[in-house]
Design a protein around this motif. Structure first.
Motif, short mmCIF file in Angstrom:
data_model
loop_
_atom_site.label_atom_id
_atom_site.label_comp_id
_atom_site.label_asym_id
_atom_site.label_seq_id
_atom_site.Cartn_x
_atom_site.Cartn_y
_atom_site.Cartn_z
N VAL A 175 0.92 -1.05 0.13
CA VAL A 175 -0.03 0.02 0.13
C VAL A 175 1.02 1.12 -0.08
N ILE A 176 0.57 2.23 -0.88
CA ILE A 176 1.35 3.59 -0.71
C ILE A 176 0.05 4.52 -0.13
N THR A 177 0.70 5.42 0.74
CA THR A 177 -0.30 6.42 1.47
C THR A 177 0.36 7.70 1.21
N GLU A 178 1.48 7.95 0.87
CA GLU A 178 1.88 9.20 0.55
C GLU A 178 2.38 9.60 -0.70
N VAL A 179 2.23 10.80 -0.92
CA VAL A 179 2.96 11.25 -2.29
C VAL A 179 4.27 11.06 -2.29
N ILE A 180 4.58 10.82 -3.67
CA ILE A 180 6.33 10.52 -3.82
C ILE A 180 6.58 11.23 -5.16
N PRO A 181 7.71 11.73 -5.39
CA PRO A 181 8.14 12.46 -6.57
C PRO A 181 7.72 11.55 -7.75
N ALA A 182 7.34 12.09 -8.84
CA ALA A 182 7.28 11.26 -10.14
C ALA A 182 8.36 10.86 -10.87
N PRO A 183 8.58 9.86 -11.43
CA PRO A 183 9.66 9.54 -12.14
C PRO A 183 10.22 10.81 -13.06
N ALA A 184 11.38 11.29 -13.22
CA ALA A 184 12.09 12.52 -13.68
C ALA A 184 11.77 12.36 -15.35
N ASP A 185 11.09 11.23 -15.82
CA ASP A 185 10.85 11.29 -17.24
C ASP A 185 9.43 11.07 -17.49
N ALA A 186 8.50 11.40 -16.29
CA ALA A 186 7.08 10.94 -16.32
C ALA A 186 6.38 11.75 -17.40
N ASP A 187 6.83 13.04 -17.60
CA ASP A 187 6.06 13.94 -18.29
C ASP A 187 6.22 13.58 -19.93
N GLU A 188 7.31 12.84 -20.24
CA GLU A 188 7.56 12.24 -21.48
C GLU A 188 6.59 11.24 -21.74
N TRP A 189 6.26 10.34 -20.91
CA TRP A 189 5.58 9.33 -21.05
C TRP A 189 4.07 9.37 -21.01
N GLY A 190 3.57 10.71 -20.46
CA GLY A 190 2.03 10.78 -20.24
C GLY A 190 1.46 10.98 -22.01
N GLY A 191 0.22 9.96 -21.82
CA GLY A 191 -0.23 10.16 -23.17
C GLY A 191 0.40 9.21 -24.20
N VAL A 192 1.43 8.55 -23.99
CA VAL A 192 1.96 7.51 -24.91
C VAL A 192 1.23 6.26 -24.83
N THR A 193 0.81 5.59 -25.84
CA THR A 193 -0.02 4.48 -26.00
C THR A 193 0.93 3.24 -26.32
N GLY A 194 0.55 2.13 -26.14
CA GLY A 194 1.41 0.96 -26.14
C GLY A 194 2.42 0.74 -25.19
N LYS A 195 2.11 1.08 -23.86
CA LYS A 195 3.02 1.22 -22.73
C LYS A 195 3.07 -0.33 -21.99
N GLU A 196 2.15 -1.07 -22.14
CA GLU A 196 1.99 -1.97 -21.32
C GLU A 196 3.23 -2.88 -21.23
N GLN A 197 3.96 -2.99 -22.51
CA GLN A 197 5.21 -3.78 -22.55
C GLN A 197 6.15 -3.33 -21.59
N TYR A 198 6.24 -2.12 -21.00
CA TYR A 198 7.10 -1.67 -20.06
C TYR A 198 6.87 -1.61 -18.65
N LEU A 199 5.42 -2.37 -18.36
CA LEU A 199 4.97 -2.55 -16.81
C LEU A 199 6.11 -3.52 -16.32
N ILE A 200 6.59 -2.94 -15.19
CA ILE A 200 7.39 -3.83 -14.30
C ILE A 200 6.47 -4.48 -13.14
N ILE A 201 6.58 -5.75 -13.17
CA ILE A 201 5.68 -6.21 -12.18
C ILE A 201 6.48 -6.66 -10.77
N GLU A 202 7.58 -7.14 -10.93
CA GLU A 202 8.40 -7.75 -9.77
C GLU A 202 7.68 -7.97 -8.62
#
Length: 108
Positions: free
Chosen positions: A81-108
């Motif tokens: 569970v996450i309960t606090e705001v953390i910084p977004a990844p440094a390149d988050a703005d570059e990925w917003g709106g990009v489609t076909g990203k499911e291949q990049y999902l890290i499950i670990e």
């Protein structure tokens, strides 16, 4: 009815939604968030907080995002569970709106 995090969260992982969740329904993975439908109270506070529009009400999921309902269920069982705001990844703005990203999902 619960809310579901979808593809646009992948590699964006903004946590503004976490700050407004009254029941701690969000779970954090390496590059994605998931909502536990057993905890979500369908309050809709998270949706307007998501800067990349990645959260949908379960019965309003676009047809091509239906599988994210089950994915959120599975990942919420794996991730903490996450309960606090953390910084977004440094390149988050570059990925917003990009489609076909499911291949990049890290499950670990």
């Amino acid at each position: 009815m619960a809310f579901v995090v979808t593809e646009n969260c992948i590699k964006c992982k903004y946590t503004d939604c976490v700050a407004v969740c009254p029941v701690d329904a969000f779970h954090e993975g390496p590059n994605f968030l998931a909502i536990d439908p057993e905890v979500c109270i369908d309050c809709d506070l998270c949706t307007p907080e998501c800067p990349v529009d990645a959260i949908y009400q379960e019965d309003a999921l676009p047809e091509n995002m239906q599988h994210y309902r089950e994915l959120n269920i599975e990942l919420a069982k794996l991730w903490p569970v996450i309960t606090e705001v953390i910084p977004a990844p440094a390149d988050a703005d570059e990925w917003g709106g990009v489609t076909g990203k499911e291949q990049y999902l890290i499950i670990e």
